[in-house]
Design a protein around this motif. Structure first.
Motif, PDB file in Angstrom:
ATOM      1  N   THR A   9       0.806  -1.228   0.000  1.00 44.18           N
ATOM      2  CA  THR A   9       0.000   0.000   0.000  1.00 44.18           C
ATOM      3  C   THR A   9       0.839   1.279   0.000  1.00 44.18           C
ATOM      4  O   THR A   9       0.283   2.370  -0.157  1.00 44.18           O
ATOM      5  CB  THR A   9      -0.967   0.019   1.197  1.00 44.18           C
ATOM      6  N   SER A  10       2.157   1.175   0.181  1.00 47.19           N
ATOM      7  CA  SER A  10       2.987   2.387   0.142  1.00 47.19           C
ATOM      8  C   SER A  10       3.067   2.911  -1.286  1.00 47.19           C
ATOM      9  O   SER A  10       3.186   2.143  -2.232  1.00 47.19           O
ATOM     10  CB  SER A  10       4.401   2.084   0.641  1.00 47.19           C
ATOM     11  N   LEU A  11       3.032   4.232  -1.406  1.00 44.31           N
ATOM     12  CA  LEU A  11       3.118   4.856  -2.735  1.00 44.31           C
ATOM     13  C   LEU A  11       4.528   5.390  -3.004  1.00 44.31           C
ATOM     14  O   LEU A  11       4.775   6.001  -4.034  1.00 44.31           O
ATOM     15  CB  LEU A  11       2.095   6.004  -2.828  1.00 44.31           C
ATOM     16  N   GLY A  14      11.041   3.262  -3.872  1.00 44.63           N
ATOM     17  CA  GLY A  14      12.012   2.694  -2.933  1.00 44.63           C
ATOM     18  C   GLY A  14      11.380   2.370  -1.597  1.00 44.63           C
ATOM     19  O   GLY A  14      12.006   2.466  -0.542  1.00 44.63           O
ATOM     20  N   SER A  15      10.125   1.971  -1.650  1.00 43.55           N
ATOM     21  CA  SER A  15       9.363   1.700  -0.420  1.00 43.55           C
ATOM     22  C   SER A  15       9.948   0.534   0.383  1.00 43.55           C
ATOM     23  O   SER A  15      10.201  -0.551  -0.155  1.00 43.55           O
ATOM     24  CB  SER A  15       7.913   1.370  -0.797  1.00 43.55           C
ATOM     25  N   ASN A  16      10.141   0.786   1.664  1.00 43.64           N
ATOM     26  CA  ASN A  16      10.677  -0.257   2.549  1.00 43.64           C
ATOM     27  C   ASN A  16       9.702  -1.408   2.737  1.00 43.64           C
ATOM     28  O   ASN A  16      10.097  -2.584   2.746  1.00 43.64           O
ATOM     29  CB  ASN A  16      11.039   0.364   3.896  1.00 43.64           C
ATOM     30  N   SER A  17       8.422  -1.072   2.886  1.00 43.67           N
ATOM     31  CA  SER A  17       7.445  -2.157   3.083  1.00 43.67           C
ATOM     32  C   SER A  17       7.317  -3.004   1.813  1.00 43.67           C
ATOM     33  O   SER A  17       7.093  -4.219   1.886  1.00 43.67           O
ATOM     34  CB  SER A  17       6.092  -1.603   3.528  1.00 43.67           C
ATOM     35  N   ASP A  18       7.530  -2.368   0.660  1.00 46.86           N
ATOM     36  CA  ASP A  18       7.539  -3.100  -0.611  1.00 46.86           C
ATOM     37  C   ASP A  18       8.724  -4.055  -0.688  1.00 46.86           C
ATOM     38  O   ASP A  18       8.594  -5.203  -1.125  1.00 46.86           O
ATOM     39  CB  ASP A  18       7.730  -2.082  -1.739  1.00 46.86           C
ATOM     40  N   GLY A 155      12.590   0.871  12.893  1.00 50.38           N
ATOM     41  CA  GLY A 155      13.932   1.436  12.725  1.00 50.38           C
ATOM     42  C   GLY A 155      14.333   1.578  11.267  1.00 50.38           C
ATOM     43  O   GLY A 155      15.515   1.575  10.932  1.00 50.38           O
ATOM     44  N   ILE A 156      13.340   1.699  10.384  1.00 51.49           N
ATOM     45  CA  ILE A 156      13.622   1.812   8.935  1.00 51.49           C
ATOM     46  C   ILE A 156      12.882   3.036   8.412  1.00 51.49           C
ATOM     47  O   ILE A 156      11.649   3.075   8.432  1.00 51.49           O
ATOM     48  CB  ILE A 156      13.153   0.542   8.178  1.00 51.49           C
ATOM     49  N   ASN A 157      13.621   4.012   7.912  1.00 51.19           N
ATOM     50  CA  ASN A 157      12.965   5.271   7.536  1.00 51.19           C
ATOM     51  C   ASN A 157      13.247   5.716   6.100  1.00 51.19           C
ATOM     52  O   ASN A 157      12.321   5.951   5.327  1.00 51.19           O
ATOM     53  CB  ASN A 157      13.377   6.364   8.525  1.00 51.19           C
ATOM     54  N   ASP A 158      14.511   5.839   5.738  1.00 54.56           N
ATOM     55  CA  ASP A 158      14.836   6.371   4.405  1.00 54.56           C
ATOM     56  C   ASP A 158      14.404   5.410   3.306  1.00 54.56           C
ATOM     57  O   ASP A 158      14.388   4.192   3.515  1.00 54.56           O
ATOM     58  CB  ASP A 158      16.352   6.604   4.289  1.00 54.56           C
TER      59      ASP A 158
HETATM   60  C1  LIG Z   1       2.915  10.828   6.803  1.00 52.42           C
HETATM   61  C2  LIG Z   1       3.920   9.971   7.509  1.00 52.42           C
HETATM   62  C3  LIG Z   1       3.698   9.615   8.809  1.00 52.42           C
HETATM   63  C4  LIG Z   1       4.616   8.807   9.479  1.00 52.42           C
HETATM   64  N1  LIG Z   1       4.358   8.453  10.777  1.00 52.42           N
HETATM   65  C5  LIG Z   1       5.230   7.657  11.437  1.00 52.42           C
HETATM   66  C6  LIG Z   1       4.968   7.270  12.783  1.00 52.42           C
HETATM   67  O1  LIG Z   1       3.958   7.611  13.376  1.00 52.42           O
HETATM   68  N2  LIG Z   1       5.888   6.494  13.425  1.00 52.42           N
HETATM   69  C7  LIG Z   1       7.052   6.104  12.800  1.00 52.42           C
HETATM   70  O2  LIG Z   1       7.846   5.428  13.435  1.00 52.42           O
HETATM   71  N3  LIG Z   1       7.297   6.417  11.514  1.00 52.42           N
HETATM   72  C8  LIG Z   1       6.416   7.191  10.810  1.00 52.42           C
HETATM   73  N4  LIG Z   1       6.664   7.535   9.501  1.00 52.42           N
HETATM   74  C9  LIG Z   1       7.867   6.981   8.820  1.00 52.42           C
HETATM   75  C10 LIG Z   1       7.555   5.772   7.932  1.00 52.42           C
HETATM   76  O3  LIG Z   1       6.803   4.797   8.611  1.00 52.42           O
HETATM   77  C11 LIG Z   1       8.865   5.154   7.423  1.00 52.42           C
HETATM   78  O4  LIG Z   1       9.528   6.110   6.615  1.00 52.42           O
HETATM   79  C12 LIG Z   1       8.688   3.872   6.634  1.00 52.42           C
HETATM   80  O5  LIG Z   1       9.950   3.325   6.336  1.00 52.42           O
HETATM   81  C13 LIG Z   1       7.916   4.117   5.348  1.00 52.42           C
HETATM   82  O6  LIG Z   1       7.665   2.901   4.692  1.00 52.42           O
HETATM   83  P1  LIG Z   1       7.568   2.849   3.079  1.00 52.42           P
HETATM   84  O7  LIG Z   1       8.976   3.159   2.562  1.00 52.42           O
HETATM   85  O8  LIG Z   1       7.156   1.466   2.764  1.00 52.42           O
HETATM   86  O9  LIG Z   1       6.578   3.870   2.652  1.00 52.42           O
HETATM   87  C14 LIG Z   1       5.777   8.346   8.812  1.00 52.42           C
HETATM   88  C15 LIG Z   1       5.989   8.717   7.470  1.00 52.42           C
HETATM   89  C16 LIG Z   1       5.074   9.523   6.838  1.00 52.42           C
HETATM   90  C17 LIG Z   1       5.305   9.889   5.388  1.00 52.42           C
END
Ligand SMILES: Cc1cc2nc3c(=O)[nH]c(=O)nc-3n(C[C@H](O)[C@H](O)[C@H](O)COP(=O)(O)O)c2cc1C
Length: 180
Positions: A9-11, A14-18, A155-158
């Motif tokens: 569901t991530s848009l 380079g989506s981490n969940s993907d 612990g995964i953000n970028d």
């Molecule tokens: C709108 C938004 C809200 C977020 N809220 C949280 C949060 O509440 N807690 C957290 O730990 N990370 C939060 N994040 C960080 C994302 O969960 C994190 O970057 C994750 O790796 C994104 O997964 P994706 O790459 O599959 O989209 C948020 C990111 C965005 C864009």
């Protein structure tokens, strides 16, 4: 062997969940499951307008990608939703998609096992709890199905960060291997 449908569901590019859904899928395939993946990237999923016409017709009055996605959901044995955590919840597009599955509520849906894979920047024990609870609520409405488990990778953000996370990839692979 189950027919597994994984919905990413991530848009984000380079989506981490993907990326972790990819490891999960590898595990599920190695376990002998037939797996299909759908990403919401580039799809149109409008908000449910709440008319409830679908409860009589089993068809949505809206015409977009949620219509054929609902058909895939209906005919899978096992569903896996992959979501980034947004504000301690599932992302909005996942919730919107779940709402749009309302035509399935009165239908003879096939799915029995539903799983969640979630990813967040934080690595707290409670970080995914509302996302888990939200999906559990959806599953509770489908009495023949059960919420069968969740995997949280914190612990995964970028973007693309999960590509370097060997432990999480292994966890996702094993999680996929253990799907029912
Ligand atoms: C709108 C938004 C809200 C977020 N809220 C949280 C949060 O509440 N807690 C957290 O730990 N990370 C939060 N994040 C960080 C994302 O969960 C994190 O970057 C994750 O790796 C994104 O997964 P994706 O790459 O599959 O989209 C948020 C990111 C965005 C864009």
């Amino acid at each position: 062997m189950s027919k597994v449908l994984v919905i990413s569901t991530s848009l984000r590019a380079g989506s981490n969940s993907d990326i972790l859904a990819g490891s999960l899928i590898a595990g599920a395939k190695d376990a002998g499951h037939e797996v299909e993946q759908i990403s919401l990237k580039g799809k149109e999923v409008k908000f449910c307008v709440g008319c409830l016409a679908c409860q009589k017709t089993q068809q949505c009055v809206l015409n977009d990608d949620a219509v054929w996605i609902a058909e895939k959901v209906k005919n899978a044995d096992t569903l896996v939703f992959a979501t980034p955590i947004y504000y301690y919840e599932m992302c909005g597009q996942m919730k919107t998609l779940l709402d749009r599955m309302n035509p399935l509520y009165p239908s003879d849906y096939r799915f029995r096992n539903v799983y969640l894979l979630s990813v967040a920047a934080e690595d707290g024990e409670t970080t995914p709890k509302r996302a888990v609870s939200g999906l559990q609520g959806w599953v509770e409405c489908f009495e023949k199905a059960e919420f069968s488990g969740s995997l949280f990778c914190g612990g995964i953000n970028d973007s693309n960060e999960a590509a370097d996370k060997e432990k999480e990839q292994r966890d996702a692979y094993e999680f996929g291997k253990a799907l029912r």
